[in-house]
Structure formats: structure tokens, C-alpha cells
Enzyme design. Structure first.
Site, mmCIF file in Angstrom:
data_model
loop_
_atom_site.group_PDB
_atom_site.id
_atom_site.type_symbol
_atom_site.label_atom_id
_atom_site.label_comp_id
_atom_site.label_asym_id
_atom_site.label_seq_id
_atom_site.Cartn_x
_atom_site.Cartn_y
_atom_site.Cartn_z
ATOM 1 N N ALA A 135 27.173 -34.250 3.286
ATOM 2 C CA ALA A 135 27.417 -33.035 4.081
ATOM 3 C C ALA A 135 27.301 -31.741 3.267
ATOM 4 O O ALA A 135 27.280 -30.659 3.857
ATOM 5 C CB ALA A 135 28.777 -33.109 4.757
ATOM 6 N N SER A 136 27.233 -31.841 1.937
ATOM 7 C CA SER A 136 27.073 -30.607 1.152
ATOM 8 C C SER A 136 25.750 -29.940 1.533
ATOM 9 O O SER A 136 24.697 -30.582 1.501
ATOM 10 C CB SER A 136 27.033 -30.917 -0.352
ATOM 11 O OG SER A 136 28.305 -31.294 -0.811
ATOM 12 N N ASP B 178 34.269 -44.896 -2.513
ATOM 13 C CA ASP B 178 33.040 -44.384 -1.898
ATOM 14 C C ASP B 178 31.854 -45.157 -2.479
ATOM 15 O O ASP B 178 31.748 -45.325 -3.702
ATOM 16 C CB ASP B 178 32.936 -42.882 -2.240
ATOM 17 C CG ASP B 178 31.814 -42.186 -1.509
ATOM 18 O OD1 ASP B 178 31.452 -42.632 -0.403
ATOM 19 O OD2 ASP B 178 31.313 -41.163 -2.036
ATOM 20 N N ALA C 221 30.796 -33.960 -1.514
ATOM 21 C CA ALA C 221 30.918 -34.210 -2.961
ATOM 22 C C ALA C 221 30.267 -33.092 -3.777
ATOM 23 O O ALA C 221 30.937 -32.377 -4.528
ATOM 24 C CB ALA C 221 30.292 -35.560 -3.320
ATOM 25 N N THR C 222 28.961 -32.911 -3.625
ATOM 26 C CA THR C 222 28.214 -31.999 -4.499
ATOM 27 C C THR C 222 28.788 -30.584 -4.480
ATOM 28 O O THR C 222 28.929 -29.946 -5.531
ATOM 29 C CB THR C 222 26.728 -31.978 -4.070
ATOM 30 O OG1 THR C 222 26.247 -33.327 -4.091
ATOM 31 C CG2 THR C 222 25.888 -31.127 -5.003
ATOM 32 N N ASN D 221 31.832 -36.546 4.618
ATOM 33 C CA ASN D 221 31.924 -36.652 3.151
ATOM 34 C C ASN D 221 31.334 -35.425 2.446
ATOM 35 O O ASN D 221 30.182 -35.060 2.699
ATOM 36 C CB ASN D 221 31.104 -37.862 2.667
ATOM 37 C CG ASN D 221 31.787 -39.182 2.915
ATOM 38 O OD1 ASN D 221 32.784 -39.255 3.628
ATOM 39 N ND2 ASN D 221 31.251 -40.229 2.346
HETATM 40 P P1 13P Z 1 27.159 -34.674 -0.834
HETATM 41 O O1 13P Z 1 27.174 -34.799 -2.320
HETATM 42 O O2 13P Z 1 25.828 -34.326 -0.302
HETATM 43 O O3 13P Z 1 28.255 -33.791 -0.327
HETATM 44 O O4 13P Z 1 27.450 -36.146 -0.247
HETATM 45 C C1 13P Z 1 28.737 -36.655 -0.326
HETATM 46 C C2 13P Z 1 28.785 -38.054 0.107
HETATM 47 O O5 13P Z 1 28.234 -38.443 1.096
HETATM 48 C C3 13P Z 1 29.577 -38.978 -0.716
HETATM 49 O O6 13P Z 1 29.503 -40.282 -0.257
#
Ligand code: 13P
Length: 283
Positions: free
Chosen positions: A209-210, A82, A231-232, A229
Site C-alpha cells: 500500500a505504500s 508477514d 512497510a516502505t 499493509n
Molecule cells: P509496501 O512496502 O509497498 O508498503 O508493502 C507492504 C506490504 O505489503 C508488506 O507485506
């Protein structure tokens, strides 16, 4: 089953009008939690690591964990770099055995982004490893990269030219999302997304998308997003689980005990995101 590339996974998602969830993993417990959710939902899944995660433990550590998870599972799993921030890191990931690579040249000029992406595409082509690029700037801070406040959104005509000249396999677009938690409710430029879809036939990716409302994620999938995606929210879910256990059991000292609660929180969250992506039962 062995790790798969994202090429076929995303083409199937595009044809079937759903998206594959891509989840950033930071440790073994998050890998185990994501694969559990994917298996329970019978969903294809992408696990991914950013450069700072890779600096923490090394490409080979994460790859070994995700490969083990994939081999034990009966759903398709891809291992994705990523926000690859250099040609060198992209090549290291390729040589080690990552099955999907993002080269993020979005902070370069349009021409430099094209040149860098094309170089990575050419290097990955012989092994049929898929390459994702980004055009326009997703806001917020992901890893070491912080977007400018005036984060320009992806221009549809430029996206068309970019896809043609780079021959990249998939494209991350900037339509109003940002990495990290949002201060308000993000407002996505859906018309822009539709305009990009009209001109660009390769799978489109939604980053950041978080915290994006489920309805907005669904709408973006309807308009052509094939990979989303997260992550957070995963990092927060894992940490919340661990913190809750330790608050109730302040004398706990066995990591297996508190990590298990972190895992439960991540599995529940990932199942919910798979549902939003519409990828349940698509394995
Ligand atoms: P978030 O941390 O906002 O979910 O973003 C994830 C992302 O796009 C990782 O590349």
C-alpha cells in the site's frame, strides 16, 4: 492489554466497513512510534515483521518489543508474521507467541499453495491463531521474494476454492499493487476485487500500500479490504527524520536525539494511514 489475534479485529473491521492498518516495524523506535499513533487515534493496530527483519534480530526480540507496547497500551494490538516463507518459520512464530501468521505460498503452484496453507491452518487452529495466505502475486520485491513481471492477479473462482479448501482466516489478493515504491501511479483492478468479495467471505488483505493514492486505498476498503499493509513508507519516514536531524546537527552522537525525530515522522505517517483506513476510534 495482552496481544490479541487478528481474527476478531478483522471480523469487526469487515462488519464495520473499515480496515485495520498493518505496519512493518524494524526497530524499537518504530514500534514505539506506531503504538503512539494507534493510541492517539484510538485505533486497533497490527505490527508485523518479515523474514529478513526476523533474521536481523530474531523473532523473540520483536515479539518482546511489541508485547511490551501492547501491554502498556489500551488499544488492541496483534503481532503478525508477514510473508512467512516456510512451514518451519510459521511454527517458530506460533511457538514464540506471535498472534497472527501469514504463510505465503503464492510462489508455489495452486495445489502446493493450498497444501502448505492447510498445513499451517491445521497447526494454528488449536491455539486459535489466525492465518493469512496469498493467492496471485503482488508485484515488486518484498523481502527476498521478487514477483515476476507478469504478476498474475488473483482469480476470483480460484480464491473461492482456495478459501474453502484451506479454511484460512484471511486472504491477501493481487489486484495491481506492488511492494516498494511505484514508478508511476498504480492502477488497481477494483472490479476484480468486487468479484472476489462476491465469492469469498473471509477478510481480504491489501499488500503493497505504500504509494497507493489514498482514494484508491479507500475504494479498496469499500469493496471489501479489511487489512492494509504499509512497510516502505514507514522505513522511508523513519530514515528521513533521522537524516534531517543529522543534516542539521552533523556533530550529534546521541541516538536518542536523532531517533526521536525518526519516531515523530513515523507517528505522523501512521496517523494519516489510520485515517485513510477508517479505523480511528474503533479500538
Ligand atoms: P509496501 O512496502 O509497498 O508498503 O508493502 C507492504 C506490504 O505489503 C508488506 O507485506
Amino acid at each position: 492489554m495482552p496481544l490479541v489475534t487478528t481474527n476478531e479485529m478483522l471480523k469487526k473491521a469487515q462488519d464495520g466497513h473499515y480496515a485495520v492498518g498493518a505496519f512493518n516495524v524494524e526497530n524499537m523506535e518504530m514500534v514505539m512510534a506506531v503504538i503512539k499513533a494507534a493510541e492517539e487515534m484510538k485505533a486497533p493496530v497490527i505490527m508485523q515483521t518479515t523474514p529478513s527483519t526476523i533474521r536481523y534480530a530474531g523473532l523473540d526480540y520483536y515479539l518482546a518489543m511489541v508485547r511490551t507496547a501492547a501491554e502498556r497500551a489500551d488499544v488492541p494490538v496483534a503481532m503478525h508474521l508477514d510473508h512467512g516463507n516456510s512451514f518451519e518459520l510459521a511454527m517458530q512464530a506460533l511457538r514464540k507467541g506471535y498472534t497472527s501468521i501469514m504463510i505465503d505460498g503464492s510462489h508455489e503452484s495452486f495445489e502446493e499453495n493450498i497444501a502448505l496453507t492447510r498445513r499451517v491452518v491445521d497447526a494454528c487452529a488449536p491455539s486459535a491463531i489466525s492465518v493469512e495466505a496469498e493467492l496471485g502475486k503482488v508485484g515488486g520485491k518484498e523481502d527476498d521474494l521478487e514477483a515476476a513481471d507478469d504478476s498474475p492477479f488473483t482469480d476470483p473462482k480460484q480464491a473461492q476454492e482456495f478459501a474453502e479448501r484451506t479454511q484460512v482466516n484471511s486472504l491477501a489478493v493481487a489486484i495491481g499493487t506492488a511492494h516498494g515504491f511505484y514508478k508511476g501511479v498504480p492502477k488497481l483492478d477494483f472490479d476484480r476485487l468486487s468479484a472476489i468479495r462476491e465469492l469469498v467471505s473471509i477478510p481480504l488483505i491489501l499488500h503493497g500500500a505504500s504509494g497507493v493514492p489514498d482514494d484508491a486505498v479507500r475504494e479498496s476498503i469499500t469493496r471489501g479490504i479489511c487489512k492494509v499493509n504499509f512497510a516502505t513508507e514507514l522505513r522511508a519516514a523513519f530514515s528521513d527524520g533521522v537524516k534531517a536531524y543529522l543534516a542539521e546537527n552533523p556533530d550529534a552522537y546521541d541516538p536518542k536525539k536523532y531517533n526521536a525525530v525518526g519516531m515523530e515522522h513515523v507517528t505522523a505517517l501512521v496517523k494519516q494511514k489510520i485515517d485513510v483506513c477508517g479505523s480511528e476510534g474503533k479500538a
